[in-house]
Design a protein around this motif. Sequence first.
Motif, mmCIF file in Angstrom:
data_model
loop_
_atom_site.group_PDB
_atom_site.id
_atom_site.type_symbol
_atom_site.label_atom_id
_atom_site.label_comp_id
_atom_site.label_asym_id
_atom_site.label_seq_id
_atom_site.Cartn_x
_atom_site.Cartn_y
_atom_site.Cartn_z
ATOM 1 N N MET A 1 0.834 -1.371 0.109
ATOM 2 C CA MET A 1 0.024 0.032 -0.017
ATOM 3 C C MET A 1 0.769 1.214 0.130
ATOM 4 N N THR A 2 0.741 2.004 -1.029
ATOM 5 C CA THR A 2 1.541 3.258 -1.022
ATOM 6 C C THR A 2 0.785 4.337 -0.403
ATOM 7 N N ASN A 3 1.482 5.588 0.078
ATOM 8 C CA ASN A 3 0.629 6.683 0.554
ATOM 9 C C ASN A 3 0.373 7.552 -0.760
ATOM 10 N N PRO A 4 -0.885 7.999 -0.736
ATOM 11 C CA PRO A 4 -1.436 8.848 -1.731
ATOM 12 C C PRO A 4 -0.721 10.332 -1.614
ATOM 13 N N PRO A 5 -0.593 11.106 -2.876
ATOM 14 C CA PRO A 5 -0.053 12.302 -2.895
ATOM 15 C C PRO A 5 -0.528 12.975 -1.661
ATOM 16 N N ILE A 6 0.146 13.965 -1.170
ATOM 17 C CA ILE A 6 -0.144 14.797 0.124
ATOM 18 C C ILE A 6 0.019 16.148 -0.143
ATOM 19 N N ASN A 7 -0.953 16.856 0.136
ATOM 20 C CA ASN A 7 -1.052 18.429 0.138
ATOM 21 C C ASN A 7 -0.962 18.943 1.545
ATOM 22 N N GLN A 8 0.119 19.598 1.940
ATOM 23 C CA GLN A 8 0.516 20.240 2.910
ATOM 24 C C GLN A 8 -0.455 21.191 3.613
ATOM 25 N N ASN A 9 -1.490 21.629 2.881
ATOM 26 C CA ASN A 9 -2.132 22.502 3.350
ATOM 27 C C ASN A 9 -3.610 22.276 3.749
ATOM 28 N N ASP A 10 -3.919 21.199 2.995
ATOM 29 C CA ASP A 10 -5.333 20.864 3.294
ATOM 30 C C ASP A 10 -5.774 19.294 3.143
ATOM 31 N N PRO A 11 -5.607 18.719 2.267
ATOM 32 C CA PRO A 11 -6.160 17.507 2.023
ATOM 33 C C PRO A 11 -6.191 16.285 2.837
ATOM 34 N N GLU A 12 -6.874 15.388 2.425
ATOM 35 C CA GLU A 12 -6.843 14.274 3.549
ATOM 36 C C GLU A 12 -5.626 13.168 3.261
ATOM 37 N N ILE A 13 -5.058 12.578 4.317
ATOM 38 C CA ILE A 13 -3.850 11.704 4.429
ATOM 39 C C ILE A 13 -4.595 10.303 4.756
ATOM 40 N N SER A 24 0.167 22.671 8.061
ATOM 41 C CA SER A 24 1.029 23.440 7.432
ATOM 42 C C SER A 24 2.030 24.387 7.781
ATOM 43 N N LYS A 25 2.026 24.524 9.128
ATOM 44 C CA LYS A 25 3.270 25.546 9.811
ATOM 45 C C LYS A 25 4.320 24.772 9.803
ATOM 46 N N ARG A 26 5.499 25.681 9.768
ATOM 47 C CA ARG A 26 6.796 25.151 10.033
ATOM 48 C C ARG A 26 7.247 24.871 11.681
ATOM 49 N N LEU A 27 7.570 23.738 11.752
ATOM 50 C CA LEU A 27 7.855 23.275 13.472
ATOM 51 C C LEU A 27 9.162 23.766 13.636
ATOM 52 N N LEU A 28 9.328 24.966 14.572
ATOM 53 C CA LEU A 28 10.397 25.514 14.839
ATOM 54 C C LEU A 28 11.207 24.585 15.972
ATOM 55 N N SER A 29 10.698 23.493 16.479
ATOM 56 C CA SER A 29 11.301 22.478 17.615
ATOM 57 C C SER A 29 12.189 21.693 16.479
ATOM 58 N N ILE A 30 11.877 21.549 15.374
ATOM 59 C CA ILE A 30 12.732 20.440 14.316
ATOM 60 C C ILE A 30 14.236 21.332 14.242
ATOM 61 N N ASP A 31 14.079 22.432 13.885
ATOM 62 C CA ASP A 31 15.191 23.423 13.475
ATOM 63 C C ASP A 31 15.909 23.388 14.666
ATOM 64 N N ALA A 32 15.280 23.756 15.701
ATOM 65 C CA ALA A 32 16.077 23.932 17.103
ATOM 66 C C ALA A 32 16.802 22.673 17.521
ATOM 67 N N LEU A 33 15.907 21.646 17.347
ATOM 68 C CA LEU A 33 16.726 20.211 17.824
ATOM 69 C C LEU A 33 17.812 20.008 17.065
ATOM 70 N N GLU A 244 5.771 11.772 10.530
ATOM 71 C CA GLU A 244 4.223 11.629 10.196
ATOM 72 C C GLU A 244 3.263 12.010 11.306
ATOM 73 N N ILE A 245 3.406 11.534 12.404
ATOM 74 C CA ILE A 245 2.847 12.123 13.496
ATOM 75 C C ILE A 245 2.916 13.420 13.679
ATOM 76 N N LEU A 246 4.101 14.138 13.623
ATOM 77 C CA LEU A 246 4.069 15.766 13.816
ATOM 78 C C LEU A 246 3.140 16.326 12.761
ATOM 79 N N GLY A 247 3.111 15.652 11.507
ATOM 80 C CA GLY A 247 2.661 16.485 10.312
ATOM 81 C C GLY A 247 1.254 16.458 10.217
ATOM 82 N N LYS A 248 0.414 15.522 11.231
ATOM 83 C CA LYS A 248 -0.952 15.544 11.377
ATOM 84 C C LYS A 248 -1.469 16.634 12.105
ATOM 85 N N LYS A 254 -2.597 14.547 21.370
ATOM 86 C CA LYS A 254 -2.641 13.132 20.767
ATOM 87 C C LYS A 254 -1.224 12.884 20.287
ATOM 88 N N LYS A 255 -0.482 13.935 19.490
ATOM 89 C CA LYS A 255 0.807 13.776 19.076
ATOM 90 C C LYS A 255 1.855 13.505 20.099
#
Length: 386
Positions: A1-13, A24-33, A244-248, A254-255
């Motif tokens: 099973m492959t992941n379908p195309p993902i739109n960062q702004n709105d569509p379903e995953i 859609s926002k950039r996670l500053l925690s990733i850059d900081a870590l 993927e968890i953070l991208g939800k 829940k994250k």
Amino acid sequence: MTNPPINQNDPEINSPVSSSHTASKRLLSIDALRGFDMLLIAGAGSFIVLLKGKTGISAIDSLAGQFSHPAWNGFSFYDFIFPLFLFIAGVSLTFSLNKGRALGMSKKTLYRKTFTRMLVLILLGILFKNSPVPFFEPSQIRFGSVLGRIGIATFVATLIYLNFDFYKRLGAAILILLLYYAALFLIPVPGYGAGDLSFEGNLVGWFDRTFLPGILKQEIFDELGLLTQISALCLTIFGTLAGEILGKAWLDIKKIKYLAVAGVIGVVLGLIWDLHFPINKHLWSSSFIMLTSGLSFLTLLLFYVVIDVWKIRKWAFVFQVIGLNSLTIYFAYSFIDFRFTSQKLFAGLYAPLGEEWHPVFQAFGALLLVWLFLYILYRLKIFVKV
């Protein structure tokens, strides 16, 4: 099973974890870590080691003792730094690939971009480890490198991420670690037999001595060689799960729960596995991968909660500046003598202190200079990436 195309702004995953919207926002925690990790790699660790025995504070001496690798089996905080970076590479990879797919890039295009990046990082790694490179004596070149390992891990993780869903990626990583475990215990090494995990008799060292060209770091063994790449790439695969968890677009609680559970399970499994397959950074043993993966989930969780959930961000700017130019700081410390410049600029300030303190302040001045260098690049919006 492959992941379908993902739109960062709105569509379903369509994911086995959940069908939800991505953030859609950039996670500053990733850059900081990433910046926190790179700072330790580039010079902060050495600065802490220089403090040992000088302050009279036992906690600092204990911390300094954590910045050296065990001779063979065992674990220290210093062992965690590079695995954490491989994990972060996987976290960042999910956002990068999702963005590419949202822009309409095909899998083939993403494969090509990541493959090219892998080749560039391998070449940069050879340059970094061998400078000046003995071009006319290839037998004297060390081919294993940190950058090469990152390049290979992210390329393989790209192939897996774009073709397998969450649980299949998890299963793939666990299967790889089990096969690696079986190989080291069941495949006999000439002259030593099967299951010998000593420095001289392990399968990893024999394989690299036999098939890896050039020189090895320790003559008969190289922890950045061929076989250890197999288990090490699992850190990047686990990183894609965290990404993927953070991208939800879930509620933060829940994250937090998923990251915490993954972290605790990883640490517990690593410690249990250690009872038979010792935690060993040199071998990148399966127990070592599980332990550092669990710690990586928990460290990411800490940064995510403080920076992106509680919005306590001012302190993180120091690390963010570094994290946005991680490749730059890695090479800068090798090719620019910041300690020499620090001594030239600041020696007059710390000259009255005892000589044993001079290297400490020289190292601190070097850290300050490299950060100012990266800050200038940040203000100029110059970010060196591959």
